[in-house]
Scaffold this motif. Structure first.
Motif, PDB file in Angstrom:
ATOM      1  N   ILE A 771       0.859  -1.188   0.000  1.00 35.05           N
ATOM      2  CA  ILE A 771       0.000   0.000   0.000  1.00 35.05           C
ATOM      3  C   ILE A 771       0.896   1.240   0.000  1.00 35.05           C
ATOM      4  N   ALA A 772       0.595   2.152  -0.920  1.00 38.47           N
ATOM      5  CA  ALA A 772       1.341   3.417  -0.933  1.00 38.47           C
ATOM      6  C   ALA A 772       1.062   4.176   0.360  1.00 38.47           C
ATOM      7  N   CYS A 773       2.059   4.923   0.832  1.00 40.83           N
ATOM      8  CA  CYS A 773       1.896   5.644   2.094  1.00 40.83           C
ATOM      9  C   CYS A 773       2.692   6.945   2.059  1.00 40.83           C
ATOM     10  N   ARG A 774       2.376   7.836   3.005  1.00 42.06           N
ATOM     11  CA  ARG A 774       3.114   9.098   3.126  1.00 42.06           C
ATOM     12  C   ARG A 774       3.450   9.319   4.593  1.00 42.06           C
ATOM     13  N   ALA A 775       4.313  10.292   4.815  1.00 46.29           N
ATOM     14  CA  ALA A 775       4.822  10.510   6.167  1.00 46.29           C
ATOM     15  C   ALA A 775       3.740  11.101   7.079  1.00 46.29           C
ATOM     16  N   SER A 776       3.860  10.765   8.345  1.00 47.98           N
ATOM     17  CA  SER A 776       2.991  11.327   9.382  1.00 47.98           C
ATOM     18  C   SER A 776       3.828  12.282  10.232  1.00 47.98           C
ATOM     19  N   SER A 806       7.023  -4.241   6.124  1.00 49.31           N
ATOM     20  CA  SER A 806       8.319  -3.807   5.592  1.00 49.31           C
ATOM     21  C   SER A 806       8.075  -2.486   4.885  1.00 49.31           C
ATOM     22  N   PHE A 807       8.940  -1.504   5.189  1.00 47.56           N
ATOM     23  CA  PHE A 807       8.771  -0.163   4.623  1.00 47.56           C
ATOM     24  C   PHE A 807       9.993   0.168   3.777  1.00 47.56           C
ATOM     25  N   ALA A 808       9.742   0.806   2.623  1.00 48.85           N
ATOM     26  CA  ALA A 808      10.865   1.238   1.777  1.00 48.85           C
ATOM     27  C   ALA A 808      10.359   2.175   0.707  1.00 48.85           C
ATOM     28  N   ALA A 809      11.305   2.955   0.149  1.00 43.86           N
ATOM     29  CA  ALA A 809      10.980   3.742  -1.038  1.00 43.86           C
ATOM     30  C   ALA A 809      10.727   2.774  -2.191  1.00 43.86           C
ATOM     31  N   ASP A 810       9.788   3.114  -3.073  1.00 47.86           N
ATOM     32  CA  ASP A 810       9.464   2.205  -4.178  1.00 47.86           C
ATOM     33  C   ASP A 810      10.683   1.919  -5.039  1.00 47.86           C
ATOM     34  N   SER A 811      11.604   2.863  -5.159  1.00 47.16           N
ATOM     35  CA  SER A 811      12.800   2.657  -5.976  1.00 47.16           C
ATOM     36  C   SER A 811      13.720   1.604  -5.361  1.00 47.16           C
ATOM     37  N   ALA A 812      13.623   1.395  -4.061  1.00 44.41           N
ATOM     38  CA  ALA A 812      14.489   0.420  -3.381  1.00 44.41           C
ATOM     39  C   ALA A 812      13.774  -0.890  -3.105  1.00 44.41           C
ATOM     40  N   ARG A 813      12.474  -0.927  -3.425  1.00 43.50           N
ATOM     41  CA  ARG A 813      11.698  -2.117  -3.071  1.00 43.50           C
ATOM     42  C   ARG A 813      12.222  -3.369  -3.783  1.00 43.50           C
ATOM     43  N   GLY A 814      12.683  -3.199  -5.014  1.00 43.72           N
ATOM     44  CA  GLY A 814      13.155  -4.367  -5.767  1.00 43.72           C
ATOM     45  C   GLY A 814      14.345  -5.039  -5.131  1.00 43.72           C
ATOM     46  N   ALA A 815      15.114  -4.311  -4.344  1.00 47.21           N
ATOM     47  CA  ALA A 815      16.282  -4.903  -3.707  1.00 47.21           C
ATOM     48  C   ALA A 815      15.906  -5.923  -2.652  1.00 47.21           C
ATOM     49  N   GLN A 816      14.648  -5.916  -2.223  1.00 48.20           N
ATOM     50  CA  GLN A 816      14.204  -6.889  -1.223  1.00 48.20           C
ATOM     51  C   GLN A 816      13.610  -8.148  -1.849  1.00 48.20           C
ATOM     52  N   ALA A 817      13.488  -8.164  -3.176  1.00 45.93           N
ATOM     53  CA  ALA A 817      12.837  -9.297  -3.843  1.00 45.93           C
ATOM     54  C   ALA A 817      13.857 -10.394  -4.149  1.00 45.93           C
ATOM     55  N   TYR A 818      13.495 -11.628  -3.805  1.00 51.67           N
ATOM     56  CA  TYR A 818      14.374 -12.788  -4.020  1.00 51.67           C
ATOM     57  C   TYR A 818      13.572 -13.937  -4.636  1.00 51.67           C
ATOM     58  N   LEU A 819      14.318 -14.851  -5.245  1.00 49.88           N
ATOM     59  CA  LEU A 819      13.724 -16.030  -5.870  1.00 49.88           C
ATOM     60  C   LEU A 819      14.204 -17.256  -5.106  1.00 49.88           C
ATOM     61  N   VAL A 820      13.272 -17.998  -4.528  1.00 55.40           N
ATOM     62  CA  VAL A 820      13.622 -19.161  -3.707  1.00 55.40           C
ATOM     63  C   VAL A 820      14.290 -20.227  -4.565  1.00 55.40           C
ATOM     64  N   GLN A 821      15.429 -20.723  -4.093  1.00 59.28           N
ATOM     65  CA  GLN A 821      16.136 -21.800  -4.778  1.00 59.28           C
ATOM     66  C   GLN A 821      16.102 -23.107  -3.977  1.00 59.28           C
ATOM     67  N   GLU A 822      16.381 -23.012  -2.694  1.00 56.65           N
ATOM     68  CA  GLU A 822      16.419 -24.208  -1.859  1.00 56.65           C
ATOM     69  C   GLU A 822      15.852 -23.897  -0.483  1.00 56.65           C
ATOM     70  N   MET A 823      15.365 -24.957   0.164  1.00 55.63           N
ATOM     71  CA  MET A 823      14.872 -24.834   1.536  1.00 55.63           C
ATOM     72  C   MET A 823      15.311 -26.050   2.334  1.00 55.63           C
TER      73      MET A 823
END
Length: 858
Positions: A771-776, A806-823
């Motif tokens: 959800i998009a958000c702004r500062a309080s 989890s909070f982040a700027a949308d430009s940095a959000r992709g850095a948190q995305a991962y692809l599961v390989q093993e468990m």
């Protein structure tokens, strides 16, 4: 790839053996098995107390070091590490999916010619697995009986019986080498469905004329390889002829008056001859010559008798010189000269088979059969075959069966005949042959009548009416000049496995435990869904219950997604040919060809389709991770890294292996090779090559993190968000309060001026909402720009834990995305996740325009 240096002994002076492998744990299992009989010590890098990981199962499974050293020494002490590793691999959630690498992703050790890159010829695969073809492949059938040659109307034909593979097939493009069987004069091929054979039933596909022979065992005697059968007058001198006997100091000589045959064609230096002068003895007759006629002298020495055995010292045209020099006078007389040991009868050839019932002999006049005196005249040559019965211990019994035959003609073309004889007994025999027609030395023109014994077969019947669940092919191929120039058989065809077809609800047919079609219909298919179902229920592969162990509905949905993307991507075309491929490994290979990872969930086999994902399916922050149990590895391009891909696949148009090389401009310095089993189309290979190439370039971050049991619901290839808690500052935690659209967070967050921001909330079922958000006004508060999809939990209680964020700027959000390989699910309290950075670039070629194959494959 991981480099392993193996020392056979810690104190051995010899250099270590070096292995390049994709996985340390898998190599240990493959090399030692779960219960080795030696002590094994394992080190990350050079050996020392600090680098030893022999007892560290997690470190062995991680296999994240570039080089390991393994020391082995006699003894059974082993710390049970490999047994533990084996157990963990067996229960991991991603149990079925090793990463595809080359060359271990395609079996090359016990292969059929179907999978070979070279030497693709028909051969015997004794005691090896019968070919299990799935999908469509170029089949090089394996020999089921020794091939044999027979002559029909003087033309040579080769008979063969071959196995295409287990099960039922559609057959097309049947060839000998590159030529269609249908285009070869005199050639025939009869394909038999499972549970039928040439000994029973009718062919499902007949090309050319019907084949009269059944299946027999025809064992060729290697002693017979083109023995020239000569007439008695071609190996021995006449019973009586006129010769001149001349004494000489350098050796007595004998000169032929009539050269039929010439000395130099039948006698060699060192041979012995026996001379018999009939009617003469040592008595002398005064006044008479050796032939009884009067002579002028009244008293002369009587006729000399040169009878005896002599050794030949030299041979010339019509003249032989002996090693003796004892004759007193020259004489010209009719006499008999015999060459000691020279015979026109061949040696006996033993056929020891106890079940032998027939003897086949091929006799050939390779240069034709004719007499030529200003025109070709018919000539004929007779020959005799003698077959003697042998006792069980192979001693002769004296019982001989005699067969006579002949070749005739007035042509220069090859004349030949196959003599087939059923003996009056079953069991061992010995065979010999000789020519009965003398050579015509008196003919004034040219005589061409040489015959050769080229083949001898011991023939035994095959009592089986059929050979079980195998598609077989019986062939007859004329041995033309082109065919005989190739010393090996190259029978091949396009074979498409027929299976019950799944429609999302039920199957079109049913196969019994023996592989026989019990009911319904089957059809040729390469779809993953049909093949996984087939190998799962096959009693020789999976022996699984579909209802309880395979999620057919889920796999069907994946098949529909693959077909919607590209109809060729959900296909598998391969021959399983090794007996050490497990069911799980088979499913891995099938799924991998279709851009999927196979996994188990709730006890059922399912597929995870590796495709672009717009959103993540789970969120892991410091609130649902084990403290201080996260590592991130970042790699950067260097000269030693791979920067290109060579992707090998079997092309159906060229009928051979082809390679797609990326980048197309050839600017790479080091290419990583891939050969994914089961890929047989350019489209499938092109898309997969691009996928591997783009992952090669973009996969720069690897994360290993240990989470709470929330991760047990994750699927392979799932996109997830993982907050980097290795950094000093991260914006993740729990929602501790809500006032309308204002959320109070467990920690402060910081907004980057001028950039949009969003907060990702984890729902109670583990799914996410961004959800998009702004500062309080407060640093630990954010104002939502939209309503959350479900009630936010801000306190512990009946609703469970607080909502994780989890909070982040949308430009940095992709850095948190991962692809599961093993468990790793071995720990009952925590789950270890290994993942790579997610990037949409991996899938950039998935829907782009595909180039023409001719531009890529040269």
């Amino acid at each position: 790839m991981i480099r392993i240096r193996l020392y056979d002994s810690p104190f051995a002076p010899a250099a270590p053996r070096v292995f390049e492998v994709p996985s340390l744990a898998e190599w240990l299992l493959d090399h030692y098995g779960p219960a080795p009989d030696v002590t094994v010590q394992i080190f990350r890098g050079e050996p020392c107390a600090e680098t030893e990981i022999s007892r560290d199962v997690r470190a062995i499974l991680a296999g994240d070091c570039a080089e390991y050293v393994v020391l082995q020494s006699p003894g059974a002490q082993y710390y049970a590490v490999i047994a533990i590793v084996s157990a963990i691999i067996a229960v991991a959630a991603i149990v079925l999916m090793p990463k595809p690498v080359m060359p271990s992703n395609v079996n090359r050790t016990q292969q059929s010619p179907n999978n070979a890159l070279g030497n693709r010829e028909n051969k015997v695969r004794l005691l090896e697995r019968v070919e299990d073809i799935y999908g469509t492949v170029k089949s090089i059938p394996s020999l089921m009986m020794p091939t044999y040659n027979k002559y029909i109307q003087h033309s040579k034909f080769e008979y063969g019986y071959y196995c295409v593979g287990r099960g039922y097939y559609d057959i097309d493009e049947v060839r000998d080498g590159d030529t269609l069987i249908a285009d070869i004069d005199g050639a025939s091929a009869a394909f038999y469905a499972p549970f039928t054979s040439p000994n029973s039933g009718t062919p499902m596909l007949q090309i050319g004329a019907p084949i009269g022979d059944g299946v027999v065992t025809a064992k060729r005697a290697i002693e017979v390889d083109g023995i020239t059968l000569k007439a008695v007058n071609q190996v021995q001198l006449p019973a009586s002829a006129k010769y001149r006997y001349t004494p000489a100091a350098g050796g007595d000589t004998i000169t032929q008056i009539d050269k039929k045959p010439n000395f130099n064609s039948v006698i060699d230096v060192g041979d012995q001859i026996t001379v018999v002068m009939a009617g003469f003895n040592k008595t002398t007759y005064a006044g008479l010559d050796y032939d009884g006629s009067k002579v002028d002298e009244t008293v002369v020495a009587g006729p000399y008798n040169y009878s005896g055995t002599y050794t030949v010292a030299a041979v010339d045209d019509g003249v032989i010189t002996l090693t003796t020099a004892s004759w007193p006078a020259e004489k010209e007389v009719d006499s008999a000269i015999t060459i000691v040991g020279a015979t026109y009868v061949t040696d006996w050839v033993t056929l020891p088979e106890a079940d032998r019932t027939e003897v086949w002999c091929n006799v050939v006049a390779q240069n034709g059969m004719f007499k030529d005196d200003n025109g070709k005249l018919i000539t004929a040559v007779g020959f005799t075959i003698e077959i003697e019965r042998l006792a069980a211990d192979l001693t002769p019994t004296g019982a001989v069966e005699t067969i006579t035959a002949s070749l005739s003609g007035a042509v220069q073309d090859e004349r030949a005949e196959t003599v087939e004889h059923v003996t009056g007994w079953t069991g061992p025999a010995r065979v010999r042959m000789y020519r009965t027609t003398p050579f015509d030395f008196d003919f004034k023109g040219t005589v061409v009548d040489e015959i050769k014994w080229t083949d001898l077969y011991s023939v035994s019947p095959v009592s089986k009416a059929e050979f079980g669940n195998k598609t077989t092919v019986h062939t007859v191929t004329q041995a033309t000049a082109r065919a005989t120039a190739v010393k090996t058989r190259q029978l091949n065809c396009l074979a498409s496995r027929k299976l019950p077809i799944y429609n999302g609800v039920s199957f079109s047919g049913v196969l019994g435990d023996d592989g026989r079609l019990v009911s319904g219909t089957i059809a040729a298919t390469s779809r993953l869904v049909d093949i996984i179902a087939a190998v799962s229920i096959d009693p020789k592969i999976g022996r699984r219950d579909l209802a309880s162990e395979v999620d057919m509905k889920q796999i069907w949905d994946v098949q529909q997604a693959l077909d919607a993307w590209n109809p060729e991507c959900g296909q598998f075309n391969y021959t399983f040919d090794t007996d050490n491929t497990s069911f799980e490994e088979a499913v891995v290979m099938i799924a991998n060809a279709g851009f999927c990872i196979a996994y188990r969930q709730n006890g059922k086999i399912r597929l995870a389709f590796d495709q672009a994902q717009a959103n993540s399916t789970a969120l892991f922050t410091h609130r649902n991770k084990k403290p201080k149990a996260e590592t991130i590895t970042r790699t950067f391009a260097s000269d030693s890294d791979y920067d290109g891909v060579e992707f090998v696949y079997a092309d159906p148009d060229t009928g051979q292996s082809e390679t797609i090389t990326l980048p197309l401009d050839g600017s790479h310095t080091k290419a990583k090779k891939f050969e994914i089993a089961g890929i047989r189309s350019f489209a499938q290979a092109w898309l997969r090559a691009n996928r591997e190439y783009r992952k090669l370039l973009g996969q720069r971050i690897t994360i290993e993190t240990t989470t709470t049991t929330d991760a047990r619901s994750l699927l392979p290839n799932a996109r997830i968000d993982i907050v980097d808690n290795t950094r000093f500052k991260s914006y993740d935690g729990e929602v501790v309060g809500q006032d309308g659209l204002t959320l109070t967070l467990s920690g402060d967050v910081a907004f980057v001026p001028g950039q949009p921001h969003s907060i990702v909330l984890m729902r109670r079922d583990g799914s996410l909402q961004s959800i998009a958000c702004r500062a309080s006004a407060e640093p630990n508060q954010v104002i939502l720009q939209a309503l959350p999809s479900e009630e936010i939990v801000t306190s512990y209680g009946s609703d469970g834990i607080r909502t994780i964020y989890s909070f982040a700027a949308d430009s940095a959000r992709g850095a948190q995305a991962y692809l599961v390989q093993e468990m790793d699910l071995s720990d009952p309290q925590y789950v270890t996740i290994r993942a790579i950075n997610y990037s949409a670039d991996y899938y950039a070629a998935d829907h782009a325009a595909m180039p023409d194959k001719s531009e890529i494959i040269n």
